[in-house]
Each structure stands twice: as structure tokens, then as C-alpha cells.
Write a protein that holds these residues in place. Structure first.
Motif, PDB file in Angstrom:
ATOM      1  N   GLU A  40       0.846  -1.193   0.000  1.00 24.29           N
ATOM      2  CA  GLU A  40       0.000   0.000   0.000  1.00 24.29           C
ATOM      3  C   GLU A  40       0.883   1.246   0.000  1.00 24.29           C
ATOM      4  OE1 GLU A  40      -3.285   0.169  -0.331  1.00 24.29           O
ATOM      5  OE2 GLU A  40      -3.304  -2.028  -0.484  1.00 24.29           O
ATOM      6  N   PRO A  41       0.630   2.189  -0.910  1.00 20.52           N
ATOM      7  CA  PRO A  41       1.445   3.408  -0.977  1.00 20.52           C
ATOM      8  C   PRO A  41       1.539   4.162   0.351  1.00 20.52           C
ATOM      9  CG  PRO A  41       0.097   3.243  -2.936  1.00 20.52           C
ATOM     10  CD  PRO A  41      -0.348   2.139  -2.009  1.00 20.52           C
ATOM     11  N   GLU A  42       0.452   4.250   1.090  1.00 23.76           N
ATOM     12  CA  GLU A  42       0.481   4.957   2.373  1.00 23.76           C
ATOM     13  C   GLU A  42       1.404   4.250   3.373  1.00 23.76           C
ATOM     14  OE1 GLU A  42      -2.693   5.906   5.832  1.00 23.76           O
ATOM     15  OE2 GLU A  42      -3.267   6.559   3.814  1.00 23.76           O
ATOM     16  N   ALA A  43       1.349   2.927   3.393  1.00 25.20           N
ATOM     17  CA  ALA A  43       2.216   2.170   4.294  1.00 25.20           C
ATOM     18  C   ALA A  43       3.675   2.256   3.840  1.00 25.20           C
ATOM     19  CB  ALA A  43       1.769   0.710   4.370  1.00 25.20           C
ATOM     20  N   LEU A  44       3.906   2.306   2.527  1.00 26.26           N
ATOM     21  CA  LEU A  44       5.266   2.494   2.026  1.00 26.26           C
ATOM     22  C   LEU A  44       5.806   3.859   2.450  1.00 26.26           C
ATOM     23  CD1 LEU A  44       5.073   0.989  -1.577  1.00 26.26           C
ATOM     24  CD2 LEU A  44       6.434   0.134   0.330  1.00 26.26           C
ATOM     25  N   ASN A  45       4.945   4.876   2.409  1.00 28.30           N
ATOM     26  CA  ASN A  45       5.360   6.208   2.858  1.00 28.30           C
ATOM     27  C   ASN A  45       5.752   6.198   4.329  1.00 28.30           C
ATOM     28  OD1 ASN A  45       5.370   8.246   0.775  1.00 28.30           O
ATOM     29  ND2 ASN A  45       3.185   7.838   0.545  1.00 28.30           N
ATOM     30  N   MET A  46       4.976   5.529   5.152  1.00 32.52           N
ATOM     31  CA  MET A  46       5.292   5.445   6.580  1.00 32.52           C
ATOM     32  C   MET A  46       6.613   4.707   6.794  1.00 32.52           C
ATOM     33  SD  MET A  46       1.477   4.693   8.159  1.00 32.52           S
ATOM     34  CE  MET A  46       2.174   3.932   9.596  1.00 32.52           C
ATOM     35  N   ALA A  47       6.815   3.618   6.070  1.00 39.52           N
ATOM     36  CA  ALA A  47       8.057   2.858   6.182  1.00 39.52           C
ATOM     37  C   ALA A  47       9.238   3.697   5.699  1.00 39.52           C
ATOM     38  CB  ALA A  47       7.963   1.561   5.381  1.00 39.52           C
ATOM     39  N   PHE A  48       9.029   4.459   4.625  1.00 39.67           N
ATOM     40  CA  PHE A  48      10.087   5.326   4.099  1.00 39.67           C
ATOM     41  C   PHE A  48      10.495   6.364   5.143  1.00 39.67           C
ATOM     42  CE2 PHE A  48      11.537   9.104   1.807  1.00 39.67           C
ATOM     43  CZ  PHE A  48      12.594   8.566   1.083  1.00 39.67           C
ATOM     44  N   GLU A  49       9.514   6.975   5.770  1.00 38.82           N
ATOM     45  CA  GLU A  49       9.806   7.975   6.810  1.00 38.82           C
ATOM     46  C   GLU A  49      10.603   7.342   7.956  1.00 38.82           C
ATOM     47  OE1 GLU A  49       6.445  10.268   8.136  1.00 38.82           O
ATOM     48  OE2 GLU A  49       5.800  10.632   6.067  1.00 38.82           O
ATOM     49  N   ALA A  50      10.232   6.137   8.347  1.00 37.70           N
ATOM     50  CA  ALA A  50      10.936   5.473   9.448  1.00 37.70           C
ATOM     51  C   ALA A  50      12.378   5.151   9.066  1.00 37.70           C
ATOM     52  CB  ALA A  50      10.196   4.190   9.846  1.00 37.70           C
ATOM     53  N   TYR A  51      12.593   4.603   7.872  1.00 34.69           N
ATOM     54  CA  TYR A  51      13.937   4.244   7.442  1.00 34.69           C
ATOM     55  C   TYR A  51      14.803   5.472   7.152  1.00 34.69           C
ATOM     56  CZ  TYR A  51      13.746  -0.820   7.159  1.00 34.69           C
ATOM     57  OH  TYR A  51      13.699  -2.156   7.478  1.00 34.69           O
ATOM     58  N   SER A  52      14.179   6.554   6.692  1.00 37.07           N
ATOM     59  CA  SER A  52      14.968   7.728   6.294  1.00 37.07           C
ATOM     60  C   SER A  52      15.378   8.605   7.478  1.00 37.07           C
ATOM     61  CB  SER A  52      14.200   8.562   5.268  1.00 37.07           C
ATOM     62  OG  SER A  52      13.037   9.126   5.830  1.00 37.07           O
ATOM     63  N   LYS A  53      14.762   8.407   8.635  1.00 37.73           N
ATOM     64  CA  LYS A  53      15.068   9.242   9.795  1.00 37.73           C
ATOM     65  C   LYS A  53      16.566   9.215  10.109  1.00 37.73           C
ATOM     66  CE  LYS A  53      13.432  10.233  14.458  1.00 37.73           C
ATOM     67  NZ  LYS A  53      13.548  11.655  14.251  1.00 37.73           N
ATOM     68  N   ASP A  54      17.133  10.409  10.268  1.00 41.35           N
ATOM     69  CA  ASP A  54      18.555  10.592  10.587  1.00 41.35           C
ATOM     70  C   ASP A  54      19.493  10.061   9.498  1.00 41.35           C
ATOM     71  OD1 ASP A  54      17.874  11.799  13.053  1.00 41.35           O
ATOM     72  OD2 ASP A  54      17.783   9.842  14.021  1.00 41.35           O
ATOM     73  N   THR A  55      19.035  10.054   8.247  1.00 39.87           N
ATOM     74  CA  THR A  55      19.882   9.664   7.108  1.00 39.87           C
ATOM     75  C   THR A  55      19.848  10.791   6.082  1.00 39.87           C
ATOM     76  OG1 THR A  55      18.183   8.648   5.703  1.00 39.87           O
ATOM     77  CG2 THR A  55      19.149   7.255   7.433  1.00 39.87           C
ATOM     78  N   VAL A  56      20.622  10.640   5.011  1.00 38.31           N
ATOM     79  CA  VAL A  56      20.609  11.648   3.937  1.00 38.31           C
ATOM     80  C   VAL A  56      19.282  11.633   3.179  1.00 38.31           C
ATOM     81  CG1 VAL A  56      23.112  11.722   3.612  1.00 38.31           C
ATOM     82  CG2 VAL A  56      21.736  10.089   2.292  1.00 38.31           C
ATOM     83  N   CYS A  57      18.443  10.663   3.441  1.00 38.62           N
ATOM     84  CA  CYS A  57      17.118  10.576   2.798  1.00 38.62           C
ATOM     85  C   CYS A  57      16.025  11.283   3.600  1.00 38.62           C
ATOM     86  CB  CYS A  57      16.714   9.125   2.592  1.00 38.62           C
ATOM     87  SG  CYS A  57      17.728   8.245   1.396  1.00 38.62           S
ATOM     88  N   GLU A  58      16.330  11.686   4.823  1.00 38.16           N
ATOM     89  CA  GLU A  58      15.305  12.322   5.652  1.00 38.16           C
ATOM     90  C   GLU A  58      14.777  13.568   4.960  1.00 38.16           C
ATOM     91  OE1 GLU A  58      14.351  13.345  10.287  1.00 38.16           O
ATOM     92  OE2 GLU A  58      16.444  13.239   9.682  1.00 38.16           O
TER      93      GLU A  58
END
Length: 112
Positions: A40-58
Motif C-alpha cells: 500500500e502506498p500509504e504504508a510504504l510512505n510510513m516505512a520510508f519515513e521510518a527508514y529515512s530518519k537521521d539519514t541523507v534521505c530524511e
């Protein structure tokens, strides 16, 4: 929520890519996600936010392009969109091979 494990794989690829270049910040991440992944795109967005925290992707924008399911008949080789979950050829009713719709691809990264 299997989207977390899917995003973990995406971040493995992102990290491998970024180690080859000097990147200050990732601005945008584009994914192609097949309908058969059941992601689900919304769940992918949530996962992306979690993985990107404190990285160059944040703070980067995640763009998710849904990829429809397509099949090819094993007998007559007709290619077609699979619009129902009936995986048979609409022309000759033989079995099919799924040729599109199962992928999870990192399409591109926009970086600074």
C-alpha cells in the motif's frame, strides 16, 4: 505490515548506490511497485519515513508508481492486462505467465 521489510530492501539498494558517490542529501526517491506486491502506498510512505530518519534521505519525497498486472498466454502468446484475478488467457483460456506487476524497483534518486 510487510511494507517495512520491502522498504528495508529498498534502503539496502539506496545505501549501496550512495556509497559509490558523494551525496549530501537525497531529494526524491521514485519506486515502481507492482500491484501483486500488495504494498500500500500509504504504508510504504510510513516505512520510508521510518527508514529515512537521521539519514541523507530524511525529508526526501517518495514517489510510488503503481504497475498494473500484465500477462502473456503460454499457448497463443497474447499479451494483455489482467483486470480480474483470473489468471487465464481471455482469448484461448490457457494458462498465463505474469510479465508485469510483481516488481518493486528503485526507479531513480534525485540527489544534491
Amino acid at each position: 505490515m510487510h511494507e517495512m521489510s520491502l522498504m528495508g530492501g529498498v534502503f539496502d539498494v539506496i545505501e549501496q548506490t550512495l556509497t559509490q558517490h558523494q551525496i549530501k542529501r537525497v531529494l526524491q526517491v521514485k519506486l515502481k511497485v507492482g500491484e501483486l506486491t500488495n504494498a500500500e502506498p500509504e504504508a510504504l510512505n510510513m516505512a520510508f519515513e521510518a527508514y529515512s530518519k537521521d539519514t541523507v534521505c530524511e525529508g526526501a519525497e517518495l514517489i510510488v508508481e503503481r504497475v498494473p498486472v500484465r500477462g502473456r498466454c503460454q499457448t497463443c502468446h497474447e499479451e494483455f492486462a489482467v483486470v480480474t484475478w483470473l489468471f487465464v488467457c481471455p482469448k484461448c483460456h490457457s494458462g498465463i505467465d505474469v510479465i508485469q506487476g510483481e516488481e518493486l524497483l528503485l526507479e531513480s534518486l534525485e540527489v544534491e
